[in-house]
Structures are given as C-alpha cells and as structure tokens.
Design a protein around this motif. Structure first.
Motif, PDB file in Angstrom:
ATOM      1  N   ILE A   4      -1.092   7.317   2.912  1.00  0.00           N
ATOM      2  CA  ILE A   4      -1.618   6.085   2.322  1.00  0.00           C
ATOM      3  C   ILE A   4      -3.124   6.047   2.559  1.00  0.00           C
ATOM      4  N   LEU A  15       2.291   1.708  -3.461  1.00  0.00           N
ATOM      5  CA  LEU A  15       1.280   2.244  -4.379  1.00  0.00           C
ATOM      6  C   LEU A  15       1.083   3.738  -4.153  1.00  0.00           C
ATOM      7  N   ALA A  16       1.000   4.126  -2.875  1.00  0.00           N
ATOM      8  CA  ALA A  16       0.791   5.542  -2.569  1.00  0.00           C
ATOM      9  C   ALA A  16       1.947   6.384  -3.106  1.00  0.00           C
ATOM     10  N   ARG A  24       1.724   6.837  -6.717  1.00  0.00           N
ATOM     11  CA  ARG A  24       0.663   7.765  -7.107  1.00  0.00           C
ATOM     12  C   ARG A  24       0.954   9.182  -6.611  1.00  0.00           C
ATOM     13  N   GLU A  43      -5.442   2.665  -1.719  1.00  0.00           N
ATOM     14  CA  GLU A  43      -4.171   1.957  -1.860  1.00  0.00           C
ATOM     15  C   GLU A  43      -4.236   0.603  -1.154  1.00  0.00           C
ATOM     16  N   ALA A  58       0.838  -1.196   0.000  1.00  0.00           N
ATOM     17  CA  ALA A  58       0.000   0.000   0.000  1.00  0.00           C
ATOM     18  C   ALA A  58       0.876   1.250   0.000  1.00  0.00           C
TER      19      ALA A  58
END
Ligand code: ADP
Ligand code: MG
Ligand code: ZN
Length: 633
Positions: free
Chosen positions: A421, A412-413, A416, A425, A409
């Motif tokens: 977070i 992913l954060a 992006r 995510e 997570a």
C-alpha cells in the motif's frame, strides 16, 4: 468452568434456530417453484400465438381440438402443433371466438376440453402460495411471543397450539431456550494495547481493571467500589472498544446492551431485560456490563419532545434500582457510553451510579498516528510511508475513520494490482473519505469549470494571505461527492486553543470563493452556499459561544439542547429580543468585514489568482509545492 460451558452453548443455539427458519422457508420456496413449473409445462411446450390468429385458423378448419384451462387456450392443429393464447378472464372462450367472428356452428364442431383451472398440480402450488403469508405471520407471532417471554419472565403464555411444523418447532425452542438466551455475554480478547492514543482514559480505567481483578484488596481497606463509569465522546472514538478492553484486561465476561434497543419495546420488557441482565452479571461476577447509547433511555426526565416515554423511564429506573441494589461486595462494573453526556438525567450521575466520567475525544495528531499504527499492523506498506504525515492530513478523523482509511487504502491498492500500500492509495482514500468518491465524466461545461477554478483559487489565495491560516495542502477542481472542487488545508500543529484571528481568517478564506467569482465574473453562483453556511456558523459561534464579540461581551447566549429524535441541536433562548437583534447585527458585521477583506486580498493578488486558476484548468489538481511556487513568483 461451568460458566464457559454455558457461553459456548448459547453461542451454538442461537444460530441454529435461524438456520431452521431459513431451511423451512427455502423448502417452501423451492417446492412452490417446482410445482408451478410442473403445472405450466404443457403450456411451455405450446407455441405462443394470439387469439385472432387462432380464430382465423378455426375459420380455416385447421384446428382439430381446443383445450381451455383458465384463461389459457391451447389449440391443436392438423399437423400436430400446439398453439396457445390467453383470453380475457371475464369472457368465456366460446364468446371470445364469437367476438372475433367465428360462427357458433364452426365452434361447436371442434371438440374442446375445459380443464378446471383449480384442479391438478397447479392448485397445490396455489395453495402453498396462499399459505406462505399465513406461515410467515405465524412465525412472527411466535417470535413476538418469544420476545415478550424472554423479557417479561414468562408473563405471557404460548396461547393455543400452532398447527404445523413451524409452530411446533418454534414452540419447542421457546421452552428449551427461554431461560438461556436471555442475555449473552462474551469474553473479549481486546486489551488496552488495541486502543491507541487514549492514554488518559486508559490511565483512569486502570483502577477499574484492578478492582475487577482483585476486589478484596480494596474492600479490606473499606474503599467504596466504583459502580459505574460513563464514557462520553463522539461516535467512533472507541467507546465500545475501550469498554471491551476493560473486560479483556481483567479477563472477565462482558455483557452488552444498547439503550436504543429499549425504545421500541413493549412497556415492561426493557425493565425486565435490565433486571435479567444484572442478575446474570452478578451470577458471573466479576463482570462488566456495557450499556451503549445510554442517552436513549437516560435522557433528562420530563424534558424533550412529546412528553415521557413510559418504557424508557421504566428502563432507566430499573437500571438505577439495579445499581443501587448491588451489595458492597458485588463485583460488577457498569460502563455506559454516550455521545450526548449533556442531556443525561442527573440521577444517573449521582455518587454510587455513573460517578466516574471518562472523556474520549477525537484523537489529536499523535493519537492519530498511534491509531494508524494499530490498524496498519499486518498490512504491507511501502517503505517510505510516514504515518505521522498521514496523521497530519487527517484532522477530525475519529478512530473509526482511521480504521476505515487503512482499509480503503488496502482496497485501492488491491484494485490497482499492487503488492504493497503506497502513499498515493492513502491520499486517495483520505480524499474519498472526506469528500466521497471522485466523480468522473464530463458533466461540466467549459464555463462552469472556469467558475469553479476561480472559486477554488479564491479560497486558496485568500487562505495563503491571511494571518494564522493553515497552509494550503491541495487545491482541486475534480468533483467529489457533492463538492465541485475543494481546497484542503494542512493543519500544521494540533492547536487546542484558537485565537479570534484564526476564526476570522477561516471566515475570510471561506468567503474567498464567492469573492473571486464576483471580482472576475461580476456575477455570483450557487456554488458558495456551503461556504456561506459554514461561515455563518463560525460567526455565530464567535458571538454566542466564545465571547469573541466586543459589543456583546463575555457571555454565552442560548443553551444548546439535544433533540434525540431529529439529531439536530435545538436551542433554548435565555436572552432578550434586543440581544437577539444585537447578535444578528454582530454576525452581519463580522461576515461583512470578512468579505471585504477577502475581496481586498484578491484584488491585490489578482495576478496570482489568475495564475492559479489557469493552472487548475490545466492540471485539475495543484499540490502544495506547486502552489507555493505559484504564490512566490
Ligand atoms: P464508539 O463506540 O465510540 O462509537 P467504537 O469503539 O465502536 O466507537 O470504534 C469503532 C472502531 O474504530 C473500533 O472497532 C476500532 O477499530 C476503531 N477505533 C476507534 N478508536 C480507536 C483507538 N483509539 N484505537 C484503535 N482503534 C480505534
Ligand atoms: Mg459504540
Ligand atoms: Zn467554496
């Protein structure tokens, strides 16, 4: 604090040996490359050409001289240009040009120099190239000898001296480090606080910690000290972590070996290492010895594949002997971990050996929340995030999976470009861990998408309309990993006990995909094979393990047996051929009835099936609120 000094030293010396090896190899590689470049430089200056082209130029009297080095022919033209071409190795330069139509008179008239291809700097490079494998072999022999020496207590000498630097430096390291590097220990910093959720296990281990801290208290009362603790549980449930935490809590050294290390060792080496390990641990006691994957050496003797493995058996015996040999006041606790406690040799579990068993199960919903809490410490989360919701969404996740989840997570954060977070995510990370990364791109035809949409809608509608099924959390026709679509249930409460009805409902839901395909398209596809496998497994468990079948009654059939090499579960049959047939029949009955029920539900709820399939084709993913709305209308 002599012990500490030694630990420090061990830590420093290990990497330095490797660094030396890496440096030597890099020097060899770099010097070889340099020499090759040097030797090819003259060729690099020349322009590339072809033999026929050179032949034509010789005929036309444009060439003043030829240089032949190996297969490389370099020709100098009147205007001072250099041209080079390669010839076949089997044919001489002279012959090559003759074959291309140059007369021998013309050839003889051109001055040519033949350079010995084995002279000059190139030969040095070649020499080194041929030396490298020898040097590497020498290096590995030295390492192997070291390995044996380390384990075998110097049973084997160095043999003749190795010429050259590599051999010598290693030999020196052998004598200098042979005794000190045998086993390593550490002082873990983790404590019980870092292990979340496993309250029962911590409670039971508290006694071990107390004993490590103040053994006298127990000994004065004549209590028999605990020797061995067996930690059983699926992979990633924190067995290693827990063992370290025991040492960390008590502030004692932690010695670590893994059963699988012994499997490929020479006979006798494993036993010698065990002997050495326990000796070291005694010297530094109080201490914790951790034997990971003890099933690799501690399998039930005489059982299993391919007869006995001497090495394994000797190692196991040595462990038992060492544990028996502890004096009553030896303050060393042996913690062993396994995910297959059922296949362990009974001798290991006798009193005075691994007589305490601690089970670390997959975490329940509260434990998952606690573990998530540990692993999101220090990670900036969105304000509204609820870890308890995330815990609900991750049934079956082990501690290691949850750690992975928090990490994914965060990744992913970051990708992006977010500073915190968010829910999204985590959601994406969960799906990614369950089903693999999202497969993007248009590789499905329109028809295929439609079949998948109905298939998933079938699962979801049936799940919604069966008793004791979990509510549908999400349906999607976005392909992930191997799955073309998926239907995710939301396990409402953490059930320890499941009823027969819940099993049946799960089978019915699994068959809902195939049933929808048959009802809507009148034909079926391969998309349901995984569903069928899972349904079959559930039906089999109902009959053979859980006593859920009326006809076959309250007994189990077959004894599951681990196969450590293949990782799969074999089965020893403890029932007759007739019973086998009855089991097959009973499973058939369960699956047939379930399939009929799935079809009945879908025929009855056809309009909802259509609506959901259409919504899926439109939006690809349907979440719970939307789904509930569709089902209610
Ligand atoms: P095992 O030895 O049982 O396979 P590990 O102890 O190696 O599992 O666990 C792997 C990782 O998973 C640990 O390093 C830890 O980060 C995480 N983990 C597992 N269980 C827990 C737990 N109960 N609390 C916190 N972290 C955990
Ligand atoms: Mg482990
Ligand atoms: Zn399916």
């Amino acid at each position: 604090m002599k012990g500490d000094d030694r630990l420090e030293k061990e830590k420093k010396e290990k990497p330095s040996r490797w660094r030396l090896v890496v440096i030597i190899i890099s020097i060899l590689v770099v010097s070889t490359m340099g020499l090759i470049l040097l030797s090819e430089r003259s060729a690099v200056r020349a322009e590339a050409s072809t033999l026929p082209a050179l032949a034509t130029m010789i005929e036309d009297n444009q060439i003043t001289g030829l240089t032949i080095r190996g297969d490389l022919i370099t020709a100098e033209t009147f205007d001072g240009k250099l041209l080079s071409a390669r010839k076949e190795s089997s044919v001489s330069a002279f012959e090559s040009f003759q074959l291309l139509g140059v007369s021998s008179e013309t050839l003889k008239s051109i001055p040519s120099v033949v350079e010995d291809s084995r002279g000059g700097p190139a030969s040095y490079a070649g020499l080194i190239i041929t030396m490298i494998p020898l040097i590497l072999i020498g290096f590995f022999v030295v390492m192997a000898v070291r390995q044996v020496q380390r384990g075998g207590g110097g049973g084997m000498g160095m043999g003749g001296g190795f010429p050259g630097q590599v051999g010598r430096s290693n030999a020196r390291m052998v004598s200098a480090n042979a005794k000190e590097n045998e086993t390593t220990s550490e002082r873990p910093q983790v404590t019980f606080d870092d292990v979340a959720g496993a309250e029962q296990a911590k409670f039971e281990l508290q006694e071990v910690v107390e004993f490590l801290k103040e053994a006298d208290k127990f000994l004065k009362l004549g209590a028999r000290v605990p020797r061995g603790v067996l930690m059983a549980g699926p992979p990633g449930t924190g067995k290693t972590l827990m063992a370290k935490a025991v040492a960390g809590e008590a502030g004692v050294p932690f010695f670590h070996i893994s059963g699988s290390e012994f499997v490929e060792m020479f006979v006798g080496v494993g036993a010698a290492r065990v002997r050495d390990l326990f000796k070291k641990a005694k010297e530094q006691s109080p201490a914790v010895v951790f034997i990971d994957e003890i099933d690799a050496v501690g399998r039930r003797r005489g059982a299993g594949l391919g007869g006995g493995n001497d090495e394994r058996e000797q190692t196991l015996n040595q462990i038992l002997v060492a544990m028996d040999g502890f004096d009553t006041d030896t303050n060393v606790i042996v913690v062993a971990a396994t995910n297959r406690p059922d296949i362990l040799d009974p001798a290991l579990l006798r009193p005075g050996r691994f007589d305490r068993k601690i089970v670390l199960d997959l975490p329940d919903v509260e434990a998952r929340e606690a573990i998530l809490d540990v692993h999101t410490r220090g990670k900036p989360l969105d304000d509204g995030i609820s870890l308890s919701d995330l815990a609900k969404l991750t049934p079956g996740f082990a501690g290691a999976d949850l750690e992975n989840l928090a990490n994914e997570a965060a990744i992913l954060a970051a990708r992006r470009n977010r500073t915190t977070i968010g829910e999204l995510e985590f959601q994406d990370a969960i799906e990614r861990i369950i089903a693999g990364p999202e497969r993007k791109g248009n590789f499905l035809s329109k028809d295929e998408r439609k079949v998948i949409a109905y298939h998933e809608a079938g699962h979801a509608v049936v799940m919604h309309h069966t008793e004791e099924s979990d509510p549908v959390h999400k349906v999607s026709i976005i392909s992930r990993g191997m799955a073309l679509g998926y239907t995710m249930p939301l396990p409402e409460n953490n059930r320890q006990l499941r009823s027969r009805e819940a099993f049946v409902s799960e089978i019915v839901s699994l068959l809902g995909g195939r049933a929808a395909e048959e009802i809507v398209f009148k034909r079926i596809t391969t998309g349901a094979s995984n569903d069928l496998e899972r349904a079959t497994r559930l039906a089999r468990a109902m009959v053979t393990r859980l006593g859920f079948s009326q006809n076959l009654g309250m007994r189990t059939f077959g004894e599951e047996q681990g196969n450590p090499f293949l990782g799969s579960l074999g089965e020893t049959r403890d029932y007759s051929e007739e019973k086998a047939q009855a089991i097959d029949q009973e499973m058939d009955t369960i699956i047939h009835a379930a399939y009929r029920q799935a079809k009945d539900i879908l025929t009855e709820q056809r309009s909802k099936l259509d609506a959901l399939a259409e919504a899926l084709l439109e939006e690809e993913t349907i979440n719970r609120p939307q789904f509930e709305q569709l089902m209610a209308s």
